[in-house]
Design an enzyme around this catalytic site. Structure first.
Site, PDB file in Angstrom:
ATOM      1  N   ARG A   1      11.302   3.818   2.863  1.00 51.14           N
ATOM      2  CA  ARG A   1      11.187   2.761   3.921  1.00 51.14           C
ATOM      3  C   ARG A   1      12.246   1.890   4.384  1.00 51.14           C
ATOM      4  O   ARG A   1      13.083   1.524   3.429  1.00 51.14           O
ATOM      5  CB  ARG A   1       9.998   1.878   3.413  1.00 51.14           C
ATOM      6  CG  ARG A   1       9.799   0.676   4.649  1.00 51.14           C
ATOM      7  CD  ARG A   1       8.532  -0.056   4.215  1.00 51.14           C
ATOM      8  NE  ARG A   1       7.104   0.711   4.749  1.00 51.14           N
ATOM      9  CZ  ARG A   1       6.204   0.048   4.572  1.00 51.14           C
ATOM     10  NH1 ARG A   1       6.097  -1.108   4.236  1.00 51.14           N
ATOM     11  NH2 ARG A   1       4.951   0.921   5.074  1.00 51.14           N
TER      12      ARG A   1
ATOM     13  N   ARG B   1       0.952  -1.358   0.094  1.00 55.09           N
ATOM     14  CA  ARG B   1       0.019  -0.099  -0.079  1.00 55.09           C
ATOM     15  C   ARG B   1       0.701   1.421  -0.022  1.00 55.09           C
ATOM     16  O   ARG B   1       0.417   2.243  -0.694  1.00 55.09           O
ATOM     17  CB  ARG B   1      -1.033   0.108   1.279  1.00 55.09           C
ATOM     18  CG  ARG B   1      -2.035  -0.681   1.210  1.00 55.09           C
ATOM     19  CD  ARG B   1      -2.770  -1.517   2.480  1.00 55.09           C
ATOM     20  NE  ARG B   1      -1.481  -2.339   2.657  1.00 55.09           N
ATOM     21  CZ  ARG B   1      -1.673  -3.648   2.100  1.00 55.09           C
ATOM     22  NH1 ARG B   1      -2.639  -3.804   1.623  1.00 55.09           N
ATOM     23  NH2 ARG B   1      -0.964  -4.559   2.631  1.00 55.09           N
TER      24      ARG B   1
END
Ligand code: CP
Length: 317
Positions: free
Chosen positions: A116, A66
């Site tokens: 990330r 996502r």
């Protein structure tokens, strides 16, 4: 040497000035509310030219569905271009390149970096060596501020307000970075927290301290069914298998909470079930058809909120 080349090299000798998003506490209450308004704006006003000529680097050193794809959707919807990788094993990290050198290099190519990383504090470190803003798309078990922003947007959309709500955070409160960010954000809005977890996965002391510092009520509990009738938001999380040092400990707690549809009988009419996703088994699929299930709309809200975050971080809105 061309003027453009001189400009690029001169960047090394100027102090770094950028407004990165590393922790949800980087935003004041007013900024949180402004960003929610901006997400509402993008939901109804597509701006396909806003990021024209902007290059966004999307660097995922850890798996994602996502966050990465909603950022990429948001960038494309705003007319920007994307470079990066979804798997660090195809980058020169594999050859032993440091995060410092990777970020210093890519910040010469892109206008903004979404990143990330599995190590807590990696995003903060990146922001200290980058020439362009960093948006933290999750650093280890620490923070996930863009998820938190879309969670706030989802709560506002479903409850009409962020103020004075009762919110249950359920599952892996130790490693679940989304719950750490959400406690910090909702503490601005006089929330009451129901912290539902096994003993081994209780909310870290630093997050409890945040609640105390705001003089807010909180209840730590083990029984999910005690919390359900009380709350406006039921925020389920998965047990984060990848963060456990001992696989046996994971086996012991992995089925601690499984929400079934019948368990929502007697819940408040306004209750919504949220989950940052991915889910494993903590929400049975029979909940999906209940109008109180909101987790897929929540994932969609991530596109509008990430459009807002990109525009804001680049100073375009
Ligand atoms: N909520 C969230 O961070 O999902 P992904 O891991 O799929 O990005």
């Amino acid at each position: 040497m061309t003027k453009a080349t001189i400009f690029r090299w001169s960047l090394f000798f100027y102090p770094i000035m950028n407004k990165s998003l590393i922790s949800i506490t980087d935003y004041s209450k007013e900024e949180l509310l402004q960003l929610i308004d901006l997400a509402y704006y993008f939901e109804s006003h597509p701006e396909p030219e806003l990021l024209k000529n902007k290059i966004i680097a999307s660097l995922f050193f850890e798996p994602s569905t996502r966050t990465r794809l909603s950022f990429e959707t948001a960038i494309q919807r705003l007319g920007g271009r994307i470079i990066g990788f979804a798997d660090a094993s195809v980058s020169s990290t594999q050859k032993g390149e440091s995060l410092r050198d990777t970020i210093m290099t890519i910040s010469l190519y892109a206008d903004l970096i979404v990143m990330r990383h599995p190590i807590e504090g990696a995003a903060r470190f990146a922001s200290e060596v980058s020439r362009v803003p960093i948006i933290n798309a999750g650093d280890g078990a620490n923070q996930h501020p863009t998820q938190c922003m879309l969670d706030l947007f989802s709560i506002k959309k479903t409850q009409g307000t962020l103020e004075n709500l009762k919110i249950a955070l359920v599952g892996d409160l130790k490693y679940g970075r989304t719950t750490h960010s959400l406690v910090q954000a909702m503490s601005n809005f006089n929330a009451t927290f129901y912290l539902v977890s096994p003993e081994e996965l209780r909310m870290p002391a630093s997050s409890i301290q945040t609640i105390k510092d705001h003089n807010l009520k909180y209840y730590e509990m083990k029984n999910l069914e005690d919390a359900i009738p009380e709350v406006d938001i039921l925020y389920m999380t998965r047990i984060q298998r990848e963060r456990f040092a001992d696989p046996l400990e994971y086996e012991r707690v992995k089925n601690s909470y499984i929400l079934h549809n019948h368990m929502l009988d007697g819940s408040k009419d306004n209750l919504k079930v949220l989950h940052p996703l991915p889910r494993v088994n903590e929400i049975n699929i029979d909940v999906d058809k209940n109008p109180k299930a909101y987790y897929f709309q929540q994932a969609l809200n991530g596109v509008y909120m990430r459009e807002a975050l990109l525009a804001h971080t680049l100073g375009l809105k």
